[in-house]
Design an enzyme around this catalytic site. Structure first.
Site, PDB file in Angstrom:
ATOM      1  N   GLY A  87       0.824  -1.199   0.000  1.00 17.54           N
ATOM      2  CA  GLY A  87       0.000   0.000   0.000  1.00 17.54           C
ATOM      3  C   GLY A  87       0.855   1.245   0.000  1.00 17.54           C
ATOM      4  O   GLY A  87       2.081   1.189   0.172  1.00 17.54           O
ATOM      5  N   GLY A  99       2.297   5.584   4.740  1.00 22.86           N
ATOM      6  CA  GLY A  99       1.494   6.222   5.776  1.00 22.86           C
ATOM      7  C   GLY A  99       0.165   5.572   6.057  1.00 22.86           C
ATOM      8  O   GLY A  99      -0.672   6.169   6.743  1.00 22.86           O
ATOM      9  N   VAL A 100      -0.093   4.346   5.556  1.00 27.43           N
ATOM     10  CA  VAL A 100      -1.388   3.700   5.829  1.00 27.43           C
ATOM     11  C   VAL A 100      -1.296   2.706   6.976  1.00 27.43           C
ATOM     12  O   VAL A 100      -2.286   2.049   7.299  1.00 27.43           O
ATOM     13  CB  VAL A 100      -1.929   3.004   4.561  1.00 27.43           C
ATOM     14  CG1 VAL A 100      -2.224   4.031   3.484  1.00 27.43           C
ATOM     15  CG2 VAL A 100      -0.957   1.953   4.048  1.00 27.43           C
ATOM     16  N   GLY A 101      -0.119   2.541   7.600  1.00 30.94           N
ATOM     17  CA  GLY A 101      -0.022   1.712   8.797  1.00 30.94           C
ATOM     18  C   GLY A 101       0.522   0.324   8.569  1.00 30.94           C
ATOM     19  O   GLY A 101       0.234  -0.575   9.364  1.00 30.94           O
ATOM     20  N   LYS A 102       1.324   0.112   7.536  1.00 34.62           N
ATOM     21  CA  LYS A 102       1.839  -1.235   7.271  1.00 34.62           C
ATOM     22  C   LYS A 102       2.801  -1.685   8.369  1.00 34.62           C
ATOM     23  O   LYS A 102       2.700  -2.800   8.875  1.00 34.62           O
ATOM     24  CB  LYS A 102       2.549  -1.249   5.912  1.00 34.62           C
ATOM     25  CG  LYS A 102       1.663  -0.884   4.733  1.00 34.62           C
ATOM     26  CD  LYS A 102       2.379  -1.039   3.413  1.00 34.62           C
ATOM     27  CE  LYS A 102       3.563  -0.091   3.279  1.00 34.62           C
ATOM     28  NZ  LYS A 102       3.160   1.321   3.256  1.00 34.62           N
ATOM     29  N   SER A 128      -5.005   2.586 -18.637  1.00 34.90           N
ATOM     30  CA  SER A 128      -6.289   2.932 -18.031  1.00 34.90           C
ATOM     31  C   SER A 128      -6.777   4.329 -18.405  1.00 34.90           C
ATOM     32  O   SER A 128      -7.894   4.701 -18.037  1.00 34.90           O
ATOM     33  CB  SER A 128      -6.188   2.821 -16.505  1.00 34.90           C
ATOM     34  OG  SER A 128      -5.212   3.699 -16.006  1.00 34.90           O
ATOM     35  N   LYS A 186      -8.290   4.655  -7.014  1.00 32.14           N
ATOM     36  CA  LYS A 186      -8.759   5.680  -7.935  1.00 32.14           C
ATOM     37  C   LYS A 186     -10.054   6.322  -7.442  1.00 32.14           C
ATOM     38  O   LYS A 186     -10.243   7.540  -7.544  1.00 32.14           O
ATOM     39  CB  LYS A 186      -8.961   5.065  -9.319  1.00 32.14           C
ATOM     40  CG  LYS A 186      -7.677   4.604  -9.990  1.00 32.14           C
ATOM     41  CD  LYS A 186      -7.935   3.901 -11.313  1.00 32.14           C
ATOM     42  CE  LYS A 186      -6.639   3.454 -11.964  1.00 32.14           C
ATOM     43  NZ  LYS A 186      -6.870   2.729 -13.231  1.00 32.14           N
TER      44      LYS A 186
END
Length: 815
Positions: A386, A389-392, A709, A752
């Site tokens: 991820g 800063g998402v806590g991994k 995409s 997205k």
């Protein structure tokens, strides 16, 4: 002092058949005779040496003008002026780029070596001063003013001369390689000026320092400068001599000590006094017995212990072998932590430490449940992927708390040496085990939680591929017999719970990625960020800034304003930094005594954090035909992407700018081809494309962009351009297109969609075959957006420019 300067320089010259300058001049190429003033002096420019009067010095010359001057001097039996230039890098120095004081010299010998190099041996005679350089000659020639040295006698000069001789003689005595004749030469000099120049020429000084002495015309000043340099050099030599003597004494004392110890051991053996001899080995033997090693390891350890007993302590291998045995006995071969398998308690710990992340928490609880039912099962290899800063990383610490295990972390970012994973062999000096075994030793148990952080940033260097070394570590079928190069023995890693983290999967090699269970951690929604701020970030920053909850309060409106106007990220690191900035501002006011209790609202943020850093520019950038908003995936989360198209008179060329990758360029070409095929249905003149050039630009041109995409957005932008209809400013789209007009599925839907929500998008247009990804999007985000599912590009045109034919359900989904 550089005592070999006069002697080694002359002996290193190449062999010649005739040593006289005149004979050598006869072999020089003939040149037409030149008329130049009789009082002019031929100049030989040098880069890194200074010639003093009375000295004989070999000089290598290479510049054409310098070679020509030397040859002219030999041919016409003239003297030359040896002059130092200020910058050695300048090829043709001017008057200001030269020192203006040099030495007049006679060329004693001119030599042309077999390799084409030119050498001259010069004898300095007197000083001169450069007045001007004369132009129009193939060599350097100048008008000069000559100086003559006059020896003056005084008590001060005689005292300096005696001190110079004394210090020079002492230096020569401290230098065993100095010729004996040199000291006699120094002692026989009677002229103060000759003595100063002679010693200055022998000293190992920088060219600038020697030039300073050469320019000192006053005899007393020159003697003082030479004396200062000589005194400094003498002091350095004295200190070096003292250090050398002390080192020899220590070395001899150590040799004597070793010899006495060996003799004492022999005497003790003869007398049968061996009780103290075996104390060290007895302690190691006891430690080996207590370590709980496997049979193979214990057998090897006792074999190495016997080698240590027979080895003298002074042997170089003794310390290496002792260190190896220390590693063996300190590793937790059989020490394990009893797992705390309480599902309810583990769920509470995970909820306390992290908000949201339900999928990850469910997977961790599943692992704990399986361990409770099957304690002998193998630990999984989880990989959290991820944006930053998402806590991994903190998730690994929470897993260790929930399971009651020890936690160790290894940073893999930038590791480019296989030995950092597997260790070095013991044959190398200073060898150590790899990071895996070192982390096991640090944890003290063999069933710890080990986090391999940033595995996507592993490098590859000349010392092997560390990602290949991780294949055995992260394979549950192989890591039970992991063999470190230093230990050269198998160690069981099957009880270790490995957790890897990465920002992107693309840079992880396929075989390594295949060994891991990948769990995606997408970015947070606005509400999730607000909840994380309330539950964790505010309390942490209050403590870090020395504040209490009563002294400073921050309202919900202020938190949402920071999220929307001051941070735009997938994680919460910048959010925490901005909250910290608010609390630091409050701490200053409380420390000054201007306030005792502060409440920060959204209106106060401008004075604290400055003006808003992010604002919506959708309406401004999509107000004209030819502009569409796309959705992109990046390693740090999702982002919006603007596609701009413009038409100019031309010959049917397609121009692509914005640092686009090959796949994205192909998407633009496919979109233009598809548009031409639909031109009749769109009421576009057939010859429009033949007499126009189409320019497609993706702003932020310094950032590389690639991927398929953006196909739908490019097609919509081009359609908007040729039809003159603007695209709705609150619509964003993603999807790959085919030449049949189909909209194909793409990845990164959750990232997205969250990026569209952060940017203020109201309607998201997605490929119909991506409906299955809708369940990964948080419910509060789904309720704030309208989703339109696309089967073909006709659906995209209808939804983006007219929005007709798209019937929406109450839940925001197109039926």
């Amino acid at each position: 002092m550089n005592t070999g300067q006069q002697f080694s320089g002359a002996s290193s010259l190449p062999e010649v058949h005739d040593s006289s300058p005149k004979s050598e001049a006869e072999n020089l190429p003939a040149t037409p005779s030149l008329q130049y003033p009789a009082d002019a002096l031929l100049i030989v420019l040098v880069r890194n040496l200074v010639l003093f009067p009375g000295m004989i010095m070999p000089i290598i010359i290479g510049r054409d003008s310098t070679i020509a001057a030397a040859q002219e001097a030999v041919r016409s039996n003239r003297k030359v002026g040896v002059l130092l230039q200020r910058d050695p890098q300048v090829a043709n120095p001017t008057y200001d780029e030269l020192y203006h004081t040099g030495t007049v010299a006679s060329i004693l010998r001119y030599v042309t070596a077999q390799d084409g190099a030119h050498h001259i041996i010069c004898q300095g005679e007197q000083r001169f001063r450069l007045l001007e350089l004369m132009d129009g000659y193939p060599f350097t020639i100048a008008r000069v003013e000559y100086y003559k040295d006059f020896d003056t006698t005084s008590a001060g000069i005689e005292a300096r001369m005696l001190l110079l001789k004394k210090n020079a003689t002492e230096i020569l005595n401290l230098m065993p390689q100095a010729p004996a004749e040199l000291a006699a030469s120094v002692d026989n000099i009677t002229s103060p000026s000759v003595l100063a120049d002679f010693i200055a020429g022998l000293m190992d000084l920088k060219p600038e320092e020697k030039q300073d002495i050469l320019e000192s015309l006053d005899l007393q000043t020159r003697l003082d400068k030479v004396l200062a340099f000589l005194t400094h050099r003498l002091e350095v030599l004295r200190i070096g001599y003292d250090i050398d003597q002390k080192t020899k004494e220590r070395f001899e004392e150590r040799q004597r000590e070793v010899l006495l110890r060996e003799q004492m051991k022999t005497i003790q053996k003869q007398l049968g006094e061996t009780e103290d001899d075996g104390k060290e080995t007895a302690d190691l033997a006891a430690a080996i017995s207590k370590a709980g090693m496997p049979d193979e390891v214990e057998k090897q350890a006792r074999k190495e212990l016997k080698r240590l007993e027979r080895m003298p302590e002074a042997a170089g291998e003794h310390a290496m072998l002792r260190s190896y045995l220390d590693w063996l006995v300190e590793l937790p071969w059989s020490i394990v932590t009893e797992d705390r398998i309480d599902i309810a308690e583990a769920r509470k710990i995970l909820d306390d430490d992290h908000y949201g992340l339900q999928k990850i928490k469910r997977r961790i609880l599943e692992h704990l449940a399986i361990r409770k039912l099957n304690p002998q099962g193998k630990s999984p290899i989880l990989c959290f992927v991820g944006p930053p800063g998402v806590g991994k990383t903190s998730l690994g610490q929470s897993i260790a708390r929930a399971t009651g295990r020890q936690f160790v972390r290894i940073s893999m970012g930038g590791v480019h040496d296989e030995a950092e994973v597997r260790g070095h062999r013991r044959t190398y000096i200073g060898a150590l085990p790899g990071n895996i075994i070192q982390a096991i030793r640090k944890a003290g148990v063999k069933n710890c939680v080990m986090m391999l952080d940033e595995v996507d940033k592993l490098g590859t260097g000349m010392h092997g591929d560390p990602s290949s070394a991780l294949l055995e570590v992260l394979d549950p079928e192989q890591n039970a017999t992991f063999r470190d190069n230093y230990l050269a023995l198998p160690f069981d890693l099957s009880k270790v719970m490995f957790i890897c983290t990465a920002n992107i999967l693309d840079t992880i090699p396929g075989p390594l990625r295949d060994r891991m269970e990948v769990i995606q951690l997408p970015g947070y929604t606005e509400e999730e960020k607000a909840q994380i701020a309330r539950r964790y970030l505010i309390a942490r920053q209050l403590e870090a800034n020395g504040l209490s909850a009563l002294q400073c309060q921050i309202t919900d409106a202020a938190i949402h304003a920071i999220i929307n106007e001051y941070t735009r990220e997938a994680g919460v690191r910048n959010l925490e930094r901005e909250i910290g900035s608010v609390f630091r501002h409050t701490a200053v006011r409380i420390a000054e005594g201007t306030a005792t209790q502060v409440q920060v609202d959204a209106d106060d943020l401008h004075a604290i954090l400055g003006p808003s850093r992010f604002e919506s520019e959708l309406a401004m950038r999509t107000s004209l035909p030819g502009v569409a908003t796309g959705l992109a995936w990046t390693p740090v989360g999702g982002d919006i992407l603007f596609i701009e198209a413009s038409r100019t008179p031309g010959h049917g060329k397609l121009i692509l700018t914005g640092q686009l990758g090959d796949v994205m360029k192909e998407s633009a070409q496919a979109a233009l081809t598809l548009l031409k095929a639909h031109s009749e249905r769109l009421n576009v003149a057939p010859d429009l494309f033949e007499h126009s050039d189409i320019h497609v630009h993706v702003p932020a041109g310094a950032i590389p962009k690639d991927g398929p995409s953006a196909g739908v957005a490019m097609f919509v932008a081009l359609t908007s351009l040729v039809t003159g209809q603007a695209v709705h400013s609150d619509h964003a789209m993603t999807g790959e297109i085919s030449l049949r007009g189909l909209v194909l599925p793409v990845g990164g839907i959750k990232e997205k969609v969250l990026a569209a929500l952060r940017a203020g998008i109201k309607t998201v247009m997605l490929p119909e075959r991506n409906k299955k990804d809708l369940e990964d999007i948080p419910e509060d985000a789904r309720l704030q957006l309208q989703f339109i599912w696309l089967r073909t590009v006709d659906d995209a045109i209808a939804a983006a420019m007219t929005n007709q034919g798209a019937k929406t359900s109450p839940a925001g989904l197109v039926e």
